[in-house]
Design an enzyme around this catalytic site. Structure first.
Site, short mmCIF file in Angstrom:
data_model
loop_
_atom_site.label_atom_id
_atom_site.label_comp_id
_atom_site.label_asym_id
_atom_site.label_seq_id
_atom_site.Cartn_x
_atom_site.Cartn_y
_atom_site.Cartn_z
N GLU A 207 0.83 -1.21 0.00
CA GLU A 207 0.00 0.00 0.00
C GLU A 207 0.86 1.26 0.00
O GLU A 207 0.36 2.37 0.17
CB GLU A 207 -0.94 0.00 1.22
CG GLU A 207 -2.19 -0.85 1.03
CD GLU A 207 -1.89 -2.31 0.75
OE1 GLU A 207 -1.18 -2.94 1.56
OE2 GLU A 207 -2.34 -2.82 -0.29
N ASN A 291 -0.44 -7.52 -4.01
CA ASN A 291 -1.17 -6.71 -4.99
C ASN A 291 -0.25 -5.73 -5.70
O ASN A 291 0.74 -5.29 -5.13
CB ASN A 291 -2.29 -5.94 -4.29
CG ASN A 291 -1.75 -4.96 -3.26
OD1 ASN A 291 -1.26 -5.35 -2.22
ND2 ASN A 291 -1.78 -3.68 -3.56
N ASP A 333 -7.01 -5.17 -5.07
CA ASP A 333 -6.07 -5.40 -3.97
C ASP A 333 -6.02 -6.88 -3.58
O ASP A 333 -5.94 -7.21 -2.40
CB ASP A 333 -6.42 -4.55 -2.74
CG ASP A 333 -5.48 -4.83 -1.55
OD1 ASP A 333 -4.28 -5.01 -1.79
OD2 ASP A 333 -5.96 -4.89 -0.41
#
Lengths: 606, 182
Positions: A207, A291, A333
């Site tokens: 992220e 991801n 994701d």
């Protein structure tokens, strides 16, 4: 009708297991004998639990059978221990000889407990003193998934990107190697896997625009032997002459560069924060990649190799043997980092070496672990984002209407960003031939926005809110027949099941709930046999071992947190549904039923 | 009421609204670092409490719709929302509640953004110009309803996670405050 069928099946299975484990005839109508892990990766039961996944095949199956479906109802607390940290406790307590090792979330303190003495007193503790600032770049609570033991040392990762080796007897640090950099958003939360003389570790930070890697460190010196990136040119992904993927879409030169907009691979994610398995016969390691970054898929047209997929690599050199992408050009994701259970089974009459992978996108994959061919991919949870996996091309068939967009809220996408099943590992019993699958039942609304890359800050570009899936319950614990590729029984939970599980030769399967119940179910029927309410929600990994007194024990860490429990662990404000990347929207009531904690519970029969 | 009086009232009202739009077109040079004497705690030896001395710059930013709107944009552009979400928090703490670990005044928040804080807040000194830090800090104050309602931003077009800043109930900073249960 259903229960009658199950009863019949269990009777047959029970008979089969009495007869002979591997050669026994299977359940009626099922193809071939009972799948079993290769003996080299899953040695005979020795009463210990030396690595989080139990063995290199990652079965999380214990051969201990003192605790049975009959007597499990009498389980009692043998001793408890506070980790001293009130954040999400995802680690597996491991047992070597007469010592138990317990690892706390950040600040990653390792405790050694003496099982040979009453009350299991503390032998020593080791504090690696990780950088406090690392907490700011840990996306989803400051968790750690456990230590592992090999050759007299305990190995684990610290949140600030160090790998440490600690002498298992004395608690003295043997070596400490810095491999991650928090200033670019890298943290480490995964449990290392040791195979031969190599410690395999990977980074977190999908992220934060981190570029994923898996590193092999020398177990004796701590020196990095090889590094395999998940994105970028072939020479950095360690793709060479021995790379032979099964599907055409994974073939070609420098796909880790060409399947991205210019230079986007440098912030492309594909972090390696999940589980690793190892096949000693093939000398291959298997692990998944996270991801692609950012979540906003419009900013990264292309397949985004080699994210959201699985690699097979040579242990000695790190060279890739094959790769398969679960979610090409991931839209949601869907990290591909879940556990893979190595099994040898019959497929259409032929013996095959396979791995079984319950994946975030909602499918249980059976993959030939020699070639990378997908043998089957069947849905195990509510999915409306794809119609299936094309076994000719290997590609997931996305549903156009559920593709997230910029500036528009796309509603009721199932499964969520956290997947039909997240990191929390399943267990496989060679007695039933079933996989025990703890998972979530959630959907979400998503709106993409433009993500800005600023090193060391989040790189997401999505507004998300989660909601309960069909039926309104948020968690499921199910038994999955590996040969038939379907659910045998399932049990629903109010909250997502965020804990791992363990299954035993006593046909008992253990897991925990986010309210704090630690449960024992009948492995053949799913019947609840026993439960105990711990002090906080459970998101940890249960383990079971034979103590120095010859008795069977079951251990679990209680202490809510993780992505799902961040609302409690991080004191989040429930008025904002997008908090914790949208998870808070579906977890508001967790605050009503549990509070923070960090306690080890160990159970035994009286 | 006569037409004239009505007109007069309207004009007065219009002027009254000007303060929320007032702005200086020459912001301080980007490398400026405004110094405000603030404390993190209410405790200080002696009966008088901590010694503080603020310039009033904070009010200028908090009461100004332009600055707050800019702050709202910058909050996303600088990825504040990546950790603090739309105020509910995530890897960083919530900003819409009354719990302020490092002080809830705009001056405290400016310091927090500039210096960073030990448990994960990065230091943005030299990365965000001074006046933009003040704008972000002003917006952060608006998220818990601590700026004038007529200056606070309205709802945005995106997925609607909570009431807009100008409709948000006021949660004044409380020492030892806590997020509301539900």
């Amino acid at each position: 009708m259903r229960s009658a069928k199950i009863a019949f099946a269990s009777l047959v299975a029970l008979f089969a297991s009495f007869a002979c484990l591997t050669l026994a005839p299977a359940q009626p109508g099922s193809p071939g004998p009972m799948p079993a892990p290769p003996a080299s990766a899953a040695p005979a039961e020795d009463g210990q639990w030396t690595m989080p996944a139990k063995n290199h095949a990652s079965t999380r199956y214990s051969g201990l059978a003192e605790i049975t479906t009959e007597n499990v109802k009498n389980l009692q607390v043998a001793f408890t221990f506070s980790t001293g940290v009130n954040r999400g406790q995802e680690a597996a307590p491991i047992v070597v000889g007469s010592t138990m090792y317990v690892l706390s979330p950040y600040p990653n303190i390792l405790y050694a407990l003496d099982l040979a003495k009453p009350g299991a007193p503390l032998k020593w503790q080791y504090n690696p003193k990780p950088e406090a600032a690392a907490q700011g770049v840990a996306c989803c609570d400051v968790v750690n998934r456990g230590p592992t033991f090999s050759g007299g040392k305990i190995f684990y990762n610290t949140l600030d990107g160090n790998v440490v080796a600690v002498d298992a007897e004395s608690g003295q640090e043997a070596w400490k190697t810095k491999v991650g950099n928090i200033n670019i958003g890298e943290t480490m939360t995964m449990a290392p896997l040791v195979a031969k003389d190599k410690v395999l570790v990977g980074n977190s930070g999908g992220e934060y625009g981190v570029r994923g890697w898996l590193k092999a460190l020398d177990a004796n010196s701590g020196k990095v032997v090889w590094t395999a990136y998940s994105t970028g040119p072939d020479k950095e992904v360690l793709i060479g002459a021995s790379y032979k993927p099964f599907y055409d879409s994974d073939k070609g030169q420098d796909l880790g560069v060409k399947t991205w907009p210019p230079d986007a691979w440098q912030q492309g994610g594909g972090t390696v924060w999940g589980w690793i398995s190892y096949d000693p016969d093939l000398n291959l390691v298997y692990y998944g990649t996270g991801n692609p970054g950012p979540w906003n898929s419009d900013q990264r047209p292309g397949d985004n190799k080699f994210t959201s997929g699985i690699f097979a690599r040579d242990l000695d050199t790190g060279e890739a043997r094959w790769f398969y992408q679960f979610s090409p050009h991931d839209l949601y994701d869907w990290d591909g980092v879940n556990e893979q259970i190595l099994l040898d089974m019959e497929w259409n009459g032929q013996p095959r070496k396979v791995l079984v992978r319950p994946e975030r996108n909602g499918y249980v994959y059976v993959i030939d672990r020699v070639t990378g061919e997908v043998l089957s991919a069947n849905v195990f949870g509510p999915v409306n984002t794809s119609t299936g996996v094309d076994l000719k091309t290997g590609r997931l068939q996305y549903v156009e209407a559920k593709k997230p967009q910029m500036g528009r809220v796309v509603r009721d996408i199932c499964p969520t960003a956290s997947g039909a099943k997240d990191w929390n590992p399943s267990a496989y019993s060679p007695r039933t031939g079933w996989l025990y699958l703890p998972h979530a039942n959630l959907c979400m609304d998503v709106e993409h926005s433009s993500a800005n890359y600023i090193a060391g800050t989040p790189y997401v570009g999505a507004e998300v809110r989660f909601k309960p899936g069909p039926g309104g319950h948020r968690g499921v614990f199910q038994a999955w027949d590996v040969r038939q590729g379907k659910t045998v029984w399932s049990s629903t939970e109010n909250f997502p099941v965020w804990s791992g599980t363990v299954v035993t030769a006593g046909d008992v399967v253990f897991y925990g709930t986010m309210e704090g119940w630690f449960k024992a179910l009948h492995a053949r029927t799913g019947e609840l046999l026993w439960q105990f309410k711990t002090s906080s929600g459970i998101i940890g990994q249960p383990t079971t071992y034979r103590g120095p007194d010859g008795r069977q024990y079951v251990a679990i860490l209680s202490g809510v947190g993780g992505w799902a429990g961040a609302v409690v662990a991080g004191d989040l404000d429930v008025r904002d549904g997008t908090a914790a990347l949208g998870f808070v929207n579906v977890m508001r009531d967790l605050k009503d039923v549990t509070t923070k904690g960090g306690t080890l519970y160990v159970f035994r029969l009286p | 009421m006569s037409a004239l009086a009505r007109l007069l009232l309207l004009v007065l009202l219009a002027f009254a609204g000007c303060q929320r739009e007032e702005r200086s077109f020459r912001a301080d040079p980007v490398a400026t670092e405004s110094i405000e004497k603030v404390a993190l705690v209410p405790l200080s030896p002696g009966p008088s409490g901590p010694v503080t001395d603020t310039s009033g710059k904070g009010k200028e930013y908090e009461n100004n719709a332009y600055h707050l709107a800019q702050g709202k944009t910058l909050y996303k552009w600088m990825n504040c929302n990546g950790c603090h979400a739309n105020g509910g928090g995530g890897s960083g703490p919530a900003l819409i509640d009354d719990l302020w670990i490092y002080g809830g005044s705009i001056e405290n928040i400016v310091q927090t953004i500039r210096e960073g804080r030990p448990n994960g807040m990065p230091s943005f000194r030299g990365k965000i110009p001074d006046d933009q830090i003040w704008q972000i800090a002003g917006f952060v104050r608006s998220m818990s309803g601590n700026v004038p309602k007529d200056a606070a931003p309205g709802r945005d077009d995106a997925l609607h996670p909570r009431p807009a800043e100008n409709r948000t109930p006021e949660f004044p900073p409380v020492s030892g405050g806590a997020p509301p249960p539900r």
